[in-house]
Design an enzyme around this catalytic site. Structure first.
Site, PDB file in Angstrom:
ATOM      1  N   HIS A  49       0.837  -1.203   0.000  1.00 14.04           N
ATOM      2  CA  HIS A  49       0.000   0.000   0.000  1.00 14.04           C
ATOM      3  C   HIS A  49       0.875   1.258   0.000  1.00 14.04           C
ATOM      4  CE1 HIS A  49      -2.720  -2.959   2.200  1.00 14.04           C
ATOM      5  NE2 HIS A  49      -3.514  -2.546   1.237  1.00 14.04           N
ATOM      6  N   GLY A  89      -2.795  -1.354  -7.283  1.00 10.14           N
ATOM      7  CA  GLY A  89      -1.671  -2.283  -7.392  1.00 10.14           C
ATOM      8  C   GLY A  89      -1.871  -3.313  -8.490  1.00 10.14           C
ATOM      9  N   ASP A 136      -3.500  -6.960  -7.864  1.00 12.46           N
ATOM     10  CA  ASP A 136      -4.880  -7.315  -8.213  1.00 12.46           C
ATOM     11  C   ASP A 136      -5.074  -6.995  -9.698  1.00 12.46           C
ATOM     12  OD1 ASP A 136      -6.279  -7.812  -5.385  1.00 12.46           O
ATOM     13  OD2 ASP A 136      -4.841  -6.194  -5.189  1.00 12.46           O
TER      14      ASP A 136
HETATM   15  P1  AMP Z   1      -6.468  -3.741  -0.507  1.00 13.80           P
HETATM   16  O1  AMP Z   1      -6.303  -2.963   0.750  1.00 13.80           O
HETATM   17  O2  AMP Z   1      -6.041  -5.160  -0.427  1.00 13.80           O
HETATM   18  O3  AMP Z   1      -7.827  -3.537  -1.144  1.00 13.80           O
HETATM   19  O4  AMP Z   1      -5.452  -3.090  -1.527  1.00 13.80           O
HETATM   20  C1  AMP Z   1      -5.480  -1.709  -1.799  1.00 13.80           C
HETATM   21  C2  AMP Z   1      -4.597  -1.426  -2.975  1.00 13.80           C
HETATM   22  O5  AMP Z   1      -3.265  -1.839  -2.689  1.00 13.80           O
HETATM   23  C3  AMP Z   1      -5.035  -2.197  -4.236  1.00 13.80           C
HETATM   24  O6  AMP Z   1      -4.907  -1.349  -5.361  1.00 13.80           O
HETATM   25  C4  AMP Z   1      -4.057  -3.331  -4.280  1.00 13.80           C
HETATM   26  O7  AMP Z   1      -3.821  -3.834  -5.581  1.00 13.80           O
HETATM   27  C5  AMP Z   1      -2.797  -2.670  -3.737  1.00 13.80           C
HETATM   28  N1  AMP Z   1      -1.876  -3.683  -3.228  1.00 13.80           N
HETATM   29  C6  AMP Z   1      -2.126  -4.635  -2.297  1.00 13.80           C
HETATM   30  N2  AMP Z   1      -1.053  -5.436  -2.127  1.00 13.80           N
HETATM   31  C7  AMP Z   1      -0.100  -4.971  -2.980  1.00 13.80           C
HETATM   32  C8  AMP Z   1       1.240  -5.360  -3.287  1.00 13.80           C
HETATM   33  N3  AMP Z   1       1.821  -6.406  -2.690  1.00 13.80           N
HETATM   34  N4  AMP Z   1       1.924  -4.651  -4.211  1.00 13.80           N
HETATM   35  C9  AMP Z   1       1.344  -3.593  -4.837  1.00 13.80           C
HETATM   36  N5  AMP Z   1       0.079  -3.164  -4.597  1.00 13.80           N
HETATM   37  C10 AMP Z   1      -0.619  -3.847  -3.679  1.00 13.80           C
END
Ligand code: AMP
Length: 281
Positions: free
Chosen positions: A37, A147, A150
């Site tokens: 994040h 990210g 996803d």
């Molecule tokens: P989430 O909180 O899991 O909904 O993720 C929020 C954002 O962070 C989304 O755009 C995800 O794709 C991105 N994200 C989560 N994990 C990673 C990672 N390991 N590398 C890059 N972006 C990430």
């Protein structure tokens, strides 16, 4: 950093940034923030004068038997991380603000949302597209960052933004990984020490498949071998291992252009996803 709980204050905040000639980058998250994040926040700082992050564990993207209740919520620690990273405002909407009584609109991105994770998580991407459309409308940022972890979600958001003429640039950020290669994820916190060890098989299986596909091009064999590697490591079930067109997500039987390999599989109760680029030289 301003912490915002109401739409009215959010709008006033964005208005005052704009009144000073500032620009806004939005980083939407579900919290339990990790270095993945924070890489989005760092990239956001390169794109605009002000970064707004949101934390919202969106109920409509979780299936009835998924981990909505158990999903880690660490807003205080997250808030400290975001403030020290230079985020200007943290948008923390309530479920009742996002989905008031009578809420009746769903955004569904046909095709792109049906396969891969969409086939195993019915309704998930409708929930994602709807909440992201709402966040983009609420904040009205110049750019929004997501990210590549996803990958299907990113493709859906790009399609939706184009289709609805949303006035925002969507920027994808490379996957951030642990030293051993496991993609960072809020859900990694669920893994037992043994499962955490076994989880390395996911990036390794994808790396081996990328090598095999780029060397001899036999897509079917490479995908089958990756699936077996995951099963051997204890993943059960392996929802999919697929080679797809990076933008349309159409399955590719033959490696004839740049592609993306994606996988999703469960270790115990934890569902992990990962993906890698497969570049045609
Ligand atoms: P989430 O909180 O899991 O909904 O993720 C929020 C954002 O962070 C989304 O755009 C995800 O794709 C991105 N994200 C989560 N994990 C990673 C990672 N390991 N590398 C890059 N972006 C990430």
């Amino acid at each position: 950093m301003q912490t915002i709980h109401s739409l009215e204050i959010l709008h006033a905040c964005v208005k005052s940034i704009r009144a000073e000639g500032g620009t806004v980058a939005l980083v939407p998250t579900m919290g339990a923030l990790h270095a993945g994040h924070m890489a989005l926040v760092d990239a956001a700082k390169q794109q605009a004068s002000h970064v707004i992050a949101s934390i919202f564990v969106n109920p409509t993207q979780f299936g009835p038997n998924e981990d909505f209740d158990a999903y880690p919520r660490r807003t205080e620690a997250d808030s400290v991380k975001l403030a020290s990273a230079g985020v200007s405002a943290l948008w923390l909407p309530e479920v009742a603000e996002m989905y008031p009584d009578g809420f009746a609109t769903t955004i569904s991105v046909a095709g792109l949302g049906n396969g891969l994770c969409g086939a195993h998580r019915p309704g998930h991407f409708d929930g994602v597209a709807t909440v992201v459309a709402k966040l983009l409308t609420q904040v009205a940022p110049d750019v929004a960052l997501f990210g590549e972890k996803d990958w299907q979600q990113l493709a859906i958001i790009r399609r939706m933004t184009t289709d609805l003429n949303l006035p925002v640039s969507i920027i994808g950020v490379a996957i951030q990984r642990e030293d051993d290669g496991l993609a960072l994820s809020s859900r990694n916190a669920y893994l037992s020490p043994e499962d955490r060890q076994a989880a390395i098989a996911l990036p390794r299986a994808l790396e081996a498949a990328v090598k095999a596909i780029t060397i001899d091009g036999d897509v079917g064999d490479a995908l089958q071998k990756a699936r077996l590697d995951l099963e051997k490591a204890g993943f059960d079930p392996v929802d999919y291992v697929a080679l797809v067109d990076a933008a349309t997500l159409e399955p590719m039987d033959i490696f004839d252009r740049d592609a993306r390999i994606l996988a999703a599989a469960k270790l115990g109760k934890t569902r992990l996803i990962d993906n890698l680029a497969v570049i045609k030289r």
